[in-house]
Design a protein around this motif. Structure first.
Motif, mmCIF file in Angstrom:
data_model
loop_
_atom_site.group_PDB
_atom_site.id
_atom_site.type_symbol
_atom_site.label_atom_id
_atom_site.label_comp_id
_atom_site.label_asym_id
_atom_site.label_seq_id
_atom_site.Cartn_x
_atom_site.Cartn_y
_atom_site.Cartn_z
ATOM 1 N N PRO A 134 0.904 -1.302 0.015
ATOM 2 C CA PRO A 134 -0.360 0.115 -0.287
ATOM 3 C C PRO A 134 0.874 1.154 0.158
ATOM 4 C CG PRO A 134 -0.041 -0.949 2.405
ATOM 5 C CD PRO A 134 0.647 -1.704 1.076
ATOM 6 N N SER A 135 1.481 1.408 -1.393
ATOM 7 C CA SER A 135 2.284 2.471 -0.663
ATOM 8 C C SER A 135 1.355 4.043 -0.881
ATOM 9 C CB SER A 135 3.793 2.482 -1.848
ATOM 10 O OG SER A 135 3.027 2.572 -3.194
ATOM 11 N N SER A 136 0.598 4.361 -2.119
ATOM 12 C CA SER A 136 -0.212 5.258 -1.619
ATOM 13 C C SER A 136 -0.191 5.349 -0.281
ATOM 14 C CB SER A 136 -0.598 5.550 -2.690
ATOM 15 O OG SER A 136 -0.541 5.296 -4.225
ATOM 16 N N LYS A 137 -1.189 4.826 -0.055
ATOM 17 C CA LYS A 137 -1.979 4.815 1.950
ATOM 18 C C LYS A 137 -0.849 4.902 2.383
ATOM 19 C CE LYS A 137 -4.522 1.467 1.297
ATOM 20 N NZ LYS A 137 -5.859 0.626 1.278
ATOM 21 N N THR A 138 0.401 4.654 2.328
ATOM 22 C CA THR A 138 0.950 4.919 3.260
ATOM 23 C C THR A 138 1.679 6.069 3.765
ATOM 24 O OG1 THR A 138 1.994 2.685 3.289
ATOM 25 C CG2 THR A 138 2.928 4.208 5.040
ATOM 26 N N CYS A 139 2.024 6.788 5.068
ATOM 27 C CA CYS A 139 2.695 8.057 5.420
ATOM 28 C C CYS A 139 4.139 7.996 5.303
ATOM 29 C CB CYS A 139 2.144 8.169 5.987
ATOM 30 S SG CYS A 139 3.002 10.195 6.796
ATOM 31 N N SER A 140 4.749 8.409 4.288
ATOM 32 C CA SER A 140 6.443 8.326 4.045
ATOM 33 C C SER A 140 7.411 9.384 5.130
ATOM 34 C CB SER A 140 6.560 8.923 2.737
ATOM 35 O OG SER A 140 6.104 9.890 2.284
ATOM 36 N N SER A 141 6.051 10.120 5.944
ATOM 37 C CA SER A 141 6.994 10.396 6.716
ATOM 38 C C SER A 141 6.850 9.225 8.385
ATOM 39 C CB SER A 141 6.021 11.797 7.263
ATOM 40 O OG SER A 141 6.527 12.705 6.414
ATOM 41 N N CYS A 142 6.178 9.022 8.861
ATOM 42 C CA CYS A 142 5.320 8.095 10.286
ATOM 43 C C CYS A 142 5.108 7.021 9.685
ATOM 44 C CB CYS A 142 4.576 9.458 11.203
ATOM 45 S SG CYS A 142 2.999 8.994 10.597
ATOM 46 N N GLY A 143 4.724 6.184 8.629
ATOM 47 C CA GLY A 143 4.161 5.043 8.603
ATOM 48 C C GLY A 143 2.951 4.628 8.592
ATOM 49 N N ALA A 144 2.169 5.979 9.146
ATOM 50 C CA ALA A 144 0.659 5.724 9.484
ATOM 51 C C ALA A 144 -0.325 5.271 8.379
ATOM 52 C CB ALA A 144 -0.109 6.780 9.997
ATOM 53 N N LEU A 145 -0.723 4.318 8.533
ATOM 54 C CA LEU A 145 -1.531 3.692 7.084
ATOM 55 C C LEU A 145 -3.409 4.021 7.167
ATOM 56 C CD1 LEU A 145 -1.718 1.809 4.482
ATOM 57 C CD2 LEU A 145 -2.789 -0.098 6.179
ATOM 58 N N VAL A 146 -3.518 4.464 5.994
ATOM 59 C CA VAL A 146 -4.592 5.278 5.679
ATOM 60 C C VAL A 146 -5.804 4.079 5.433
ATOM 61 C CG1 VAL A 146 -6.126 6.588 4.942
ATOM 62 C CG2 VAL A 146 -4.053 7.405 5.398
ATOM 63 N N GLU A 147 -7.405 3.752 6.134
ATOM 64 C CA GLU A 147 -7.633 2.661 5.800
ATOM 65 C C GLU A 147 -8.410 2.198 4.420
ATOM 66 O OE1 GLU A 147 -10.332 0.922 8.174
ATOM 67 O OE2 GLU A 147 -9.587 1.768 9.878
ATOM 68 N N LYS A 148 -8.833 3.904 3.672
ATOM 69 C CA LYS A 148 -9.649 4.008 2.206
ATOM 70 C C LYS A 148 -8.983 5.846 1.924
ATOM 71 C CE LYS A 148 -14.491 1.342 2.716
ATOM 72 N NZ LYS A 148 -15.357 2.313 2.311
ATOM 73 N N LEU A 149 -8.482 5.426 0.818
ATOM 74 C CA LEU A 149 -7.951 5.822 -0.369
ATOM 75 C C LEU A 149 -8.180 5.781 -1.531
ATOM 76 C CD1 LEU A 149 -6.418 9.185 0.295
ATOM 77 C CD2 LEU A 149 -4.426 7.713 -0.851
ATOM 78 N N PRO A 150 -9.588 6.660 -1.965
ATOM 79 C CA PRO A 150 -10.233 6.508 -2.941
ATOM 80 C C PRO A 150 -9.133 7.622 -4.654
ATOM 81 C CG PRO A 150 -11.964 7.850 -1.963
ATOM 82 C CD PRO A 150 -10.377 7.403 -0.777
ATOM 83 N N LEU A 151 -9.678 7.127 -5.717
ATOM 84 C CA LEU A 151 -8.045 7.248 -6.547
ATOM 85 C C LEU A 151 -8.070 8.290 -7.326
ATOM 86 C CD1 LEU A 151 -7.603 3.499 -9.214
ATOM 87 C CD2 LEU A 151 -6.583 4.440 -7.489
ATOM 88 N N ASP A 152 -9.167 9.454 -6.927
ATOM 89 C CA ASP A 152 -9.596 10.465 -7.502
ATOM 90 C C ASP A 152 -8.923 11.200 -6.367
ATOM 91 O OD1 ASP A 152 -11.522 9.909 -5.591
ATOM 92 O OD2 ASP A 152 -12.328 11.428 -6.546
ATOM 93 N N VAL A 153 -8.071 10.603 -5.419
ATOM 94 C CA VAL A 153 -7.519 11.800 -3.981
ATOM 95 C C VAL A 153 -6.042 12.092 -4.232
ATOM 96 C CG1 VAL A 153 -7.354 12.012 -1.584
ATOM 97 C CG2 VAL A 153 -9.753 11.076 -1.983
ATOM 98 N N ARG A 154 -6.039 12.803 -4.801
ATOM 99 C CA ARG A 154 -4.523 13.096 -5.637
ATOM 100 C C ARG A 154 -3.701 13.929 -4.153
ATOM 101 N NH1 ARG A 154 -4.455 9.240 -8.562
ATOM 102 N NH2 ARG A 154 -2.047 10.108 -8.625
ATOM 103 N N GLU A 155 -4.443 13.711 -3.168
ATOM 104 C CA GLU A 155 -3.074 15.113 -1.885
ATOM 105 C C GLU A 155 -3.988 14.440 -1.063
ATOM 106 O OE1 GLU A 155 -2.792 18.976 -2.690
ATOM 107 O OE2 GLU A 155 -2.020 18.145 -4.474
ATOM 108 N N TRP A 156 -3.318 14.310 0.022
ATOM 109 C CA TRP A 156 -3.849 13.416 1.412
ATOM 110 C C TRP A 156 -2.920 14.287 2.977
ATOM 111 C CZ3 TRP A 156 -1.843 10.320 4.304
ATOM 112 C CH2 TRP A 156 -0.771 9.279 3.839
ATOM 113 N N ALA A 157 -3.349 14.683 3.823
ATOM 114 C CA ALA A 157 -2.791 14.699 4.943
ATOM 115 C C ALA A 157 -3.613 13.982 6.057
ATOM 116 C CB ALA A 157 -2.934 15.885 5.769
ATOM 117 N N CYS A 158 -1.677 13.379 6.582
ATOM 118 C CA CYS A 158 -2.222 11.974 7.566
ATOM 119 C C CYS A 158 -2.056 12.675 8.621
ATOM 120 C CB CYS A 158 -0.371 11.520 7.557
ATOM 121 S SG CYS A 158 0.126 10.750 9.433
ATOM 122 N N ARG A 159 -3.239 11.846 9.565
ATOM 123 C CA ARG A 159 -4.021 11.733 10.784
ATOM 124 C C ARG A 159 -3.318 12.125 11.554
ATOM 125 N NH1 ARG A 159 -10.037 9.663 9.888
ATOM 126 N NH2 ARG A 159 -10.635 11.005 8.347
#
Length: 81
Positions: free
Chosen positions: A21-46
């Protein structure tokens, strides 16, 4: 073809699991987002609040996974928090 060219130039080809899950894993802290639809191009780590471009974040995670395999062997993934 990639392996042939890599060998020609003294490089190594490392294949990363296609389901990693390379797109859904935060590259800074490693947190994993459960859902990340393909139309979401930018996101912020919780977890840490880092802002990510989907493709740049995935590239960082794939690089980290490839470096981990290169250093530690196959079957290794970057740790998740």
């Amino acid at each position: 073809m990639l392996e042939y060219k890599a060998g020609w130039y003294g490089r190594e080809v490392i294949a990363v699991d296609r389901w990693y899950p390379s797109s859904k894993t935060c590259s800074s802290c490693g947190a994993l987002v459960e859902k990340l639809p393909l139309d979401v191009r930018e996101w912020a780590c919780r977890g840490c609040g880092a802002a990510h471009d989907r493709d740049v974040n995935a590239a960082r995670n794939i690089l980290a996974a490839g470096l981990a395999v290169s250093a530690c062997g196959d079957g290794v993934r970057p740790p998740r928090s």
